[in-house]
Design an enzyme around this catalytic site. Structure first.
Site, mmCIF file in Angstrom:
data_model
loop_
_atom_site.group_PDB
_atom_site.id
_atom_site.type_symbol
_atom_site.label_atom_id
_atom_site.label_comp_id
_atom_site.label_asym_id
_atom_site.label_seq_id
_atom_site.Cartn_x
_atom_site.Cartn_y
_atom_site.Cartn_z
ATOM 1 N N LYS A 49 -9.641 -16.127 0.610
ATOM 2 C CA LYS A 49 -10.102 -17.462 1.005
ATOM 3 C C LYS A 49 -9.721 -18.513 -0.033
ATOM 4 O O LYS A 49 -9.269 -19.617 0.313
ATOM 5 C CB LYS A 49 -11.612 -17.438 1.219
ATOM 6 C CG LYS A 49 -12.045 -16.614 2.433
ATOM 7 C CD LYS A 49 -13.544 -16.519 2.550
ATOM 8 C CE LYS A 49 -13.945 -15.697 3.765
ATOM 9 N NZ LYS A 49 -15.404 -15.553 3.884
ATOM 10 N N SER A 59 -19.832 -16.051 7.659
ATOM 11 C CA SER A 59 -19.469 -16.808 6.450
ATOM 12 C C SER A 59 -19.147 -18.275 6.717
ATOM 13 O O SER A 59 -18.906 -19.025 5.779
ATOM 14 C CB SER A 59 -18.284 -16.139 5.735
ATOM 15 O OG SER A 59 -17.147 -16.153 6.550
ATOM 16 N N LYS A 90 0.841 -1.217 0.000
ATOM 17 C CA LYS A 90 0.000 0.000 0.000
ATOM 18 C C LYS A 90 0.870 1.259 0.000
ATOM 19 O O LYS A 90 0.710 2.149 -0.851
ATOM 20 C CB LYS A 90 -0.924 -0.011 1.235
ATOM 21 C CG LYS A 90 -1.875 -1.201 1.267
ATOM 22 C CD LYS A 90 -2.847 -1.134 2.412
ATOM 23 C CE LYS A 90 -2.185 -1.198 3.768
ATOM 24 N NZ LYS A 90 -1.517 -2.492 4.020
#
Length: 805
Positions: free
Chosen positions: A754, A711, A372
């Site tokens: 994921k 989730s 970043k």
């Protein structure tokens, strides 16, 4: 006037109580009386031609009139004259005649007291004469030290031989407390009284000596200060005549010259404020404590680079070239950055001054170490503008950004102004690091100030409290970074354009290590490329077994550790010309491997399911386990779950029970526990008895790690279904998705992280919500999509078909 002219004592006479002054028999003194009882006593004495007794109130009892509030020994005398005053008070002229003692006082008749006169005790004249000589000597010493001591008193006591009168005269001029003055006043033993007076005078002499010493020291310091001041002024005058005292004048001239040069670029209120402070400094003495503070303020203001702008034009081509040079992969973030600057370049080319476009803020969101801040560095280099980094993590004081008012000790400008000063430009690239970690305390809310800084409608007039005028921040290119955008306040989110930077795949990490990290670390450690060899397999092993992160920061540390050891080996072992690092000797350099994600199990299990989780440092495979115990259908949850995850577990439990009731999940009769009677009668039980007669314990390993979110809904549902019907779950299948009570699978976030976690764990198939399959697969790296069979699921039944064996 004598006592013999009045009625004999003891007798009842009017009582006057004074607050401060002790009167003596030889005195004729004015009294100012305001209390009604004192005025009544005076009027009674005049009307009945009586004497009065004047006593003194005790300390802390002023204004009171009871038996314990005043001393019982006073002065008996007569009222010579009375004058009424405009404010209701009276002034009387009192003549003392003798000392008197209050024998009786009636609180019901407080204006009168029963009084008898008192006389001193007999004394030894020879002893008294000696004491009076000592007393006269001490009085003379005191008069020499104390300039306020009455000069005629010495003459009076020299001409008088009455010891009582001498004691009264001296007592009346001594500076003593009320209680001590009363002891000297009421003492009837003449010898004791004289001794006490001598002791008091000696104390006063010592006190005045100390006071005089202190005064002399203070005066000498003051004289020295004045002397130094006058000498400095004389030196300045001499230097002025010689033309050498122009340092301060030169500084003022320099300040005015700088201010004049900055005037066209400064805001009007800023120019006015700075000119005012320079004028104030020119009138102020250079040794004044405020002069240095004022000079610091002026220098801080004049250091701000008003009017200085980086002249290089914005070029999308340069931005793209620099981004590709410095970063591998990150295609989507690079594209978004290029589009952002394409708009700016177009506006600049066509001469459109769009105020709203000037202050738009890019915010890079992603785990630590994914690049970043590095992207911000690349933007700065591509635009040829200086880079300013402001760390916001943990900042709680709003004045860190807005500046401190100059009235406070140690006041300074805010970080934004200091950033402009450091950059020497009004249009730098300013990185607001960790904007999601701003704190709130009693010192204010820094995120509220950030709203003004990042709002293009307001930041052209940002007011710094230290400067006391507004400055223009609209030309600054702000770039923010954050690990978790959910922690940024909604109002602040609205000011920013978010660019998500996800985890790197192992292949991406390999290319970053080979093309960027290894060459950079070799250079930093003074090593040549030919001196250290490392195969592709070695680098892949390091990535797979020695790092646990979404980015590459820890990977850089691992290479740094390797090259430190290599540098030491080259220096200590002179015969070594090249250090070869391979999979065989890697343990020697880095010790035992640290496995990031456990690979998929090779054997299917009952009640163990592979879930996928998102964390701040990337994705992870989350194994969810369950066991069943004879009981009454209670669901127990462990593993440091948050409230949302607990709710998700209860929903999963209910959904599985509904599916069993409807016959969608088949439960063999032989796994339902039966009572002895039911076994004997071979009773056929309803499928629902399986969840009524079993308690389920659901656990997520690594209990020390907090877990939350919806989730894992389908994962927990599969685990519960597996344990209740005793069917095995495929060990090579991982899944993620939120589950509703109706059995629908809802979309989730963090899909890329994921799936990368599933790829690293060598899963074969991954189940994801249908909506994620339709909209998010294009962001998934090709190598991940190629290695995994990604299947969309819409309901829990779809999930169970793919997972239960």
């Amino acid at each position: 006037m004598e006592l013999s002219n009045y009625d004999s004592f003891p007798q009842e006479i009017p009582l006057i109580i004074e607050d401060d002054i002790f009167l003596y028999p030889f005195m004729i003194a004015p009294l100012f009386l305001g209390e009604d009882i004192n005025i009544k006593a005076v009027e009674t004495a005049i009307d009945t031609n009586k004497l009065v007794i004047v006593s003194v109130s005790k300390p802390g009892q002023e204004g009171k009139r009871d038996a314990d509030s005043f001393y019982n020994v006073g002065v008996v005398g007569n009222i010579m004259r009375k004058v009424s005053l405009p404010d209701g008070k009276i002034k009387v002229l009192f003549q003392g005649l003798a000392k008197g003692k209050i024998e009786k006082f009636d609180s019901e008749n407080p204006a009168f007291a029963f009084v008898d006169t008192i006389k001193p005790e007999p004394y030894d004249e020879q002893q008294i004469v000696s004491l009076i000589d000592v007393l006269r000597e001490q009085v003379k010493k005191l008069s020499r030290i104390n300039s306020k001591f009455p000069a005629d008193l010495i003459k009076t006591i020299d001409e008088n031989n009455d010891p009582v009168r001498i004691a009264d005269l001296i007592s009346s001029v001594l500076r003593v407390k009320k209680d001590e003055a009363y002891e000297l006043f009421c003492e009837l033993n003449v010898e004791n009284r004289l001794i006490k007076i001598i002791e008091v005078i000696k104390k006063e002499i010592e006190s005045f000596k100390i006071q005089n010493e202190i005064t002399q020291k203070v005066n000498s310091k003051i004289e020295k200060t004045h002397k130094d001041y006058f000498l400095k002024e004389q030196i300045k005058a001499i230097q002025k005549e010689l033309g050498t005292d122009n340092k301060k004048d030169q500084e003022i001239k320099i300040y005015k010259r700088k201010l004049k040069r900055l005037k066209p670029f400064m805001p009007k209120d800023g120019y006015k404020e700075t000119r005012k402070q320079i004028e104030k400094l020119s009138r102020m003495h250079q040794d004044s404590p405020d002069a240095s503070l004022l000079q610091t303020y002026i220098e801080q203001v004049l250091e701000i680079p008003f009017g200085k702008l980086s002249e290089a034009k914005i070029s999308v081509a340069n931005v793209e070239e620099q981004l590709n040079k410095d970063h591998y992969s990150l295609c989507k973030p690079k594209e978004r950055i290029s589009e952002y600057f394409a708009v700016k370049e177009l506006l600049e080319e066509r001469g459109i001054d769009d105020a709203k476009a000037k202050g738009t803020v890019l915010c890079f969101v992603g785990p630590p170490g994914v690049g970043k801040t590095s992207l911000a560095n690349s933007i700065s280099q591509a635009l040829q503008r200086p880079l300013v980094r402001i760390a916001l993590g943990g900042m709680e004081d709003v004045n860190e950004l807005r500046g401190h008012r100059r009235t406070y000790v140690g006041a300074m400008p805010g970080r934004l102004v200091k950033g402009l000063v450091d950059a020497k430009s009004m249009n730098p690239v300013m990185v607001l690091d960790e904007i999601d970690k701003l704190g709130v305390s009693h010192k204010g809310d820094p995120s509220a100030v950030m709203l003004e800084i990042l709002d293009p409608e307001q930041n052209n007039e940002f007011r710094d409290l230290y400067l006391n005028f507004s400055i223009d921040l609209s030309q600054v290119i702000f770039v923010a970074t954050a690990n978790d955008a959910r922690r940024i306040p909604p109002a602040l989110k609205d000011r920013m354009e978010f660019i998500e930077i996800s985890s790197y795949t192992p292949n991406e990490k390999y290319h970053i290590a080979r093309d960027y990290l290894i060459p950079q670390e070799l250079q930093r450690h003074g090593l040549k490329k030919s001196e250290v060899t490392m195969s592709k397999l070695t680098i892949e092993t390091i990535i797979a077994k020695y790092t646990r992160e979404a980015g590459v920061r820890n990977l850089r540390r691992v290479f740094s550790k390797l090259f430190r050891k290599a540098a030491k080996k080259l220096l200590t072992e002179k015969e070594t010309k090249k250090v070869s690092i391979n999979t065989k000797n890697l343990v020697k350099y880095l010790e035992q491997p640290i496995f990031e994600i456990d690979p998929a199990d090779k054997k299917n299990s009952v009640g163990v399911t592979n879930g996928l989780a998102w964390t701040a440092v990337g994705g992870d495979v989350l194994k969810i386990e369950a066991i069943k115990l004879n009981g009454k259908g209670v669901l127990s949850l462990t593993g440091n779950m948050g409230d949302v995850m607990k709710e998700s577990a209860r929903i999963s439990h209910s959904v599985v029970k509904v599916l069993i009731d409807k016959g969608r999940i088949k439960v063999p009769q032989n796994i339902i526990p039966k009572s002895p009677k039911e076994k004997e009668e071979k009773t056929k039980l309803d499928s629902s008895e399986v969840y009524k007669r079993y308690d389920i314990h659901l656990h997520i390993p690594e209990g020390a790690t907090p877990k939350d979110g919806p989730s894992a809904g389908i994962t927990m549902a599969v685990t519960i279904a597996s344990i209740l019907c005793e069917k095995e779950v495929r060990c090579d299948v991982a899944m993620t998705g939120e589950l509703t009570l109706s059995g629908k699978v809802l979309p989730i976030g963090g899909l890329k992280e994921k799936l990368i976690a599933a790829y690293k764990a060598k899963m074969v198939k991954v189940l994801i919500p249908k909506k994620n399959f339709q909209r998010d697969l294009e962001d998934i790296p090709y190598e991940v999509k190629k290695a995994l069979e990604i299947k969309a699921v819409d309901t829990i039944e779809d999930v169970l078909k793919e997972t239960l064996v």
